[in-house]
Design an enzyme around this catalytic site. Structure first.
Site, PDB file in Angstrom:
ATOM      1  N   CYS A  50       0.851  -1.188   0.000  1.00  0.00           N
ATOM      2  CA  CYS A  50       0.000   0.000   0.000  1.00  0.00           C
ATOM      3  C   CYS A  50       0.882   1.232   0.000  1.00  0.00           C
ATOM      4  O   CYS A  50       2.093   1.145   0.164  1.00  0.00           O
ATOM      5  CB  CYS A  50      -0.873  -0.027   1.246  1.00  0.00           C
ATOM      6  N   GLY A  99       1.771  -3.128   5.080  1.00  0.00           N
ATOM      7  CA  GLY A  99       2.459  -4.308   5.614  1.00  0.00           C
ATOM      8  C   GLY A  99       1.462  -5.308   6.148  1.00  0.00           C
ATOM      9  O   GLY A  99       0.275  -5.266   5.805  1.00  0.00           O
ATOM     10  N   LYS A 102       3.701  -1.767  -7.823  1.00  0.00           N
ATOM     11  CA  LYS A 102       5.061  -1.496  -8.281  1.00  0.00           C
ATOM     12  C   LYS A 102       6.118  -2.263  -7.488  1.00  0.00           C
ATOM     13  O   LYS A 102       7.075  -2.792  -8.037  1.00  0.00           O
ATOM     14  CB  LYS A 102       5.343  -0.004  -8.209  1.00  0.00           C
TER      15      LYS A 102
HETATM   16  C1  BG6 Z   1       6.851  -6.204  -9.432  1.00  0.00           C
HETATM   17  C2  BG6 Z   1       6.775  -5.152 -10.532  1.00  0.00           C
HETATM   18  O1  BG6 Z   1       5.959  -5.896  -8.434  1.00  0.00           O
HETATM   19  O2  BG6 Z   1       8.156  -6.283  -8.880  1.00  0.00           O
HETATM   20  C3  BG6 Z   1       7.771  -5.550 -11.607  1.00  0.00           C
HETATM   21  O3  BG6 Z   1       5.462  -5.133 -11.062  1.00  0.00           O
HETATM   22  C4  BG6 Z   1       9.166  -5.634 -10.995  1.00  0.00           C
HETATM   23  O4  BG6 Z   1       7.744  -4.612 -12.636  1.00  0.00           O
HETATM   24  C5  BG6 Z   1       9.204  -6.583  -9.812  1.00  0.00           C
HETATM   25  O5  BG6 Z   1      10.062  -6.065 -11.959  1.00  0.00           O
HETATM   26  C6  BG6 Z   1      10.523  -6.460  -9.050  1.00  0.00           C
HETATM   27  O6  BG6 Z   1      10.565  -5.169  -8.486  1.00  0.00           O
HETATM   28  P1  BG6 Z   1      11.931  -4.515  -8.027  1.00  0.00           P
HETATM   29  O7  BG6 Z   1      11.524  -3.197  -7.458  1.00  0.00           O
HETATM   30  O8  BG6 Z   1      12.546  -5.412  -6.991  1.00  0.00           O
HETATM   31  O9  BG6 Z   1      12.810  -4.383  -9.237  1.00  0.00           O
END
Ligand code: BG6
Length: 597
Positions: A2, A105, A592
């Site tokens: 979140c 969390g 993300k």
């Molecule tokens: C996912 C994202 O939640 O996490 C992906 O949607 C990303 O795009 C993956 O590659 C890994 O995230 P990070 O921040 O560890 O590179």
């Protein structure tokens, strides 16, 4: 996953909190809510769905009442405990409606806490784990002042969390973190707490990084204290200035963050090369000294790890491996002090990567991390950190950060071979080639036509061999997360061992190839697909007469091809999402950075 935001200051908290939520929406968009403590009353508004729903409600309210406050909190939710509903949306509150909490969390011991509070007569209205926090603070507040009641509560919470508490009585705010991200912002008019920096970057780039087991008490628009809530030790920490501009964190002239961030790829490649030479030297020595290198990452960053594995093996003859962070616990016992672990993560907050690195650190093994978000958890638990300098990336689908990660891995690979200048020159030339492609209307037209051709497809198979195998995997991930199209990637040689059974007349198949030792084998594999009726779409440096469609790319060295071949894929994913009426920035069920297990 979140996004939480809090503000105390001279500006109208309604606007500050809402702006913050809009910047945090990519962290979760199931529901959202805001709580404002006005002079004589509290305004609590919660909505299911995206921030725009909350904004509409606030505009309605403002027609009837003056929603002006100097203190407020808000949250944008990615549901873990409790279905997506207004009741389960944050903020949650105490029985006396004086304590309000937003949280990111998971509280693992919430059922036990809830049971004991129910016995004490507390009434719960939601299904969430979060709701135990305001009730527990309320319970302790019967005997303790606000700060002490919060501190006692934080000590009792088990699990990964970052939360912010608003006390309607004192109008004060207290935030705390243990494992989930929380940063503090300082502007001349007020103080901010948020899950990440873009939430208040348009107000200030002066940031205080909050560590695990720390709580922050915002007393007014300028006075605050930070302390370790276990040891009660007061912490004095200097603010750092984040070199991101607010424009970078906003869409600007672009309709979506995805196409904006794709257009920033050429710059991102160049910026990834801006590294401290002595640091690069030190890291090259670490790589040279390491008996074995183990790359760790998830999602797109995992694919960058796989490219690293191929490059370190082929060019450095280094024993190397890639382990997906979520499976890492099964392999950690085989990693020794003579090895080097390289973690790659855009956000620096992906929980599986964080936990993998914590395990590695327990075994006193050296860790190098490639990260995009300054001050993120991974940057604080690693021995060495290289920032990939891609700038804020807000589209849930990683794009420019992948190119920055690959560029930095290439810089490390060829610097280890004393060819730093050579690779820097080649990458700068490549970034110009990509800029030309992105501004080439005919090329973009070709991609849009391909998107149109695939709009009704339900399956897509992608092959690549060698360094183009990670490209195939990244292609499959992109069309899955961006277009909800079942894309499946295979190392070309795996075709005949089963998967070719999936291919029938007109099944669309992507072929990633480059001028390398695998080109011939890849073309043989594509002919095997063709003979089963597949519709072949090639991505490579020349037109293949037997393919149904060819996306021709500039000819580059084989080690640069993975950076080039993925660019048309990112564009395709974007245009196909638009054709299918999907939101390219916020695909369903995703966020993300994955900060909970
Ligand atoms: C996912 C994202 O939640 O996490 C992906 O949607 C990303 O795009 C993956 O590659 C890994 O995230 P990070 O921040 O560890 O590179």
């Amino acid at each position: 996953m979140c996004g939480i935001i809090a503000y105390k200051g001279k500006e109208n908290a309604v606007k500050v909190v809402m702006d913050g939520l809009k910047h945090l929406e990519y962290r979760g968009y199931d529901s959202c809510g805001i709580c404002l403590s006005l002079k004589d009353k509290v305004t609590l508004i919660k909505k299911v769905g995206k921030i725009e729903n909350l904004e509409k409600e606030i505009l309605e309210r403002q027609k009837k009442e003056n929603l002006k406050s100097d203190v407020g909190i808000g949250q944008s939710r990615w549901a873990t405990h409790g279905k997506v509903s207004e009741i389960n949306a944050h903020p949650h509150f105490s029985c006396d409606k004086e304590i309000y909490v937003v949280h990111n969390g998971i509280i693992e011991n919430y059922e036990e806490i809830k049971k004991s509070l129910l016995k004490k007569g507390h009434k719960f209205v939601s299904e969430t784990d979060t709701e135990v926090i305001p009730h527990l603070i309320e319970e302790y507040r019967k005997k303790l002042p606000f700060e002490k009641a919060c501190q006692k509560t934080f000590k009792e919470l088990k699990g990964l969390f970052a939360c912010v508490v608003l006390d309607n009585k004192t109008k004060e705010i207290i935030g705390a973190r243990n494992g989930s991200p929380l940063v503090m912002g300082i502007s001349k008019d007020g103080l901010f707490l948020a899950s990440d920096i873009p939430a208040f970057l348009d107000k200030t780039n002066k940031v205080i990084l909050i560590n695990d087991l720390e709580m922050v008490h915002l007393k007014n628009e300028k006075d605050y204290t930070i302390k370790n809530y276990l040891s009660n030790k007061i912490i004095k920490r200097k603010p750092v200035t984040i070199n991101w501009t607010k424009e970078e964190a906003e869409k600007g002239k672009y309709p979506h963050f995805m196409i904006k961030e794709i257009s920033e790829i050429p710059e991102a490649i160049k910026k990834s090369l801006i590294q401290n030479p002595s640091k690069i030297k030190k890291i090259i020595n670490l790589i040279k000294k390491a008996k074995r290198v183990i790359f760790v990452g998830c999602g797109t960053a995992g694919h960058a790890c796989l490219v690293g594995k191929y490059l370190f093996s082929k060019y450095l003859k280094k024993p190397v491996d890639f382990i997906s962070a979520s499976e890492f616990p099964h392999f950690v016992s085989t990693i020794t002090k003579n090895d080097l672990v390289i973690a790659i993560s855009q956000s620096g907050e992906t929980i599986d990567v964080i936990e993998a690195i914590k395990k590695v650190k327990e075994r006193k093994i050296k860790v190098l991390s490639l990260v995009n978000v300054m001050g993120s958890t991974l940057t604080r638990i690693s021995d060495e950190v290289l920032m990939i300098n891609a700038g804020p990336e807000k589209c849930v689908l990683a794009t420019k950060s992948y190119l920055s990660q690959l560029s930095l891995i290439l810089l490390l690979t060829f610097s280890s071979l004393n060819q730093k200048q050579k690779i820097e020159k080649e990458l700068k030339k490549l970034s110009e080639e990509i800029k030309k492609l992105l501004n080439n209307k005919k090329f973009i037209g070709q991609i849009k036509n391909l998107a149109n051709l695939l709009k009704d497809s339900s399956h897509l198979y992608i092959i690549g061999r060698g360094l183009q195998y990670p490209t195939a995997l990244e292609t499959a991930l992109k069309v899955k997360e961006g277009d909800y199209l079942h894309g499946e990637a295979f190392a070309g040689g795996e075709l005949k061992h089963g998967v070719i059974a999936l291919v029938e007349k007109n099944t669309p198949c992507f072929i990633h190839f480059s001028k390398d030792e695998e080109e011939t084998n890849t073309l043989i594999n594509s002919m095997e697909l063709k003979s089963r009726g597949a519709y072949l779409i090639g991505f490579g440096y020349k037109k293949q007469k037997d393919f149904n469609k060819n996306i021709v790319l500039p000819e580059v060295e084989e080690y640069l091809a993975p950076l080039l071949n993925i660019v048309p894929i990112y564009l395709l994913t974007y245009y196909l999402a638009l054709i299918k009426g999907l939101d390219p920035d916020k695909p369903r069920n995703l966020a993300k950075s994955v900060t909970v297990k």
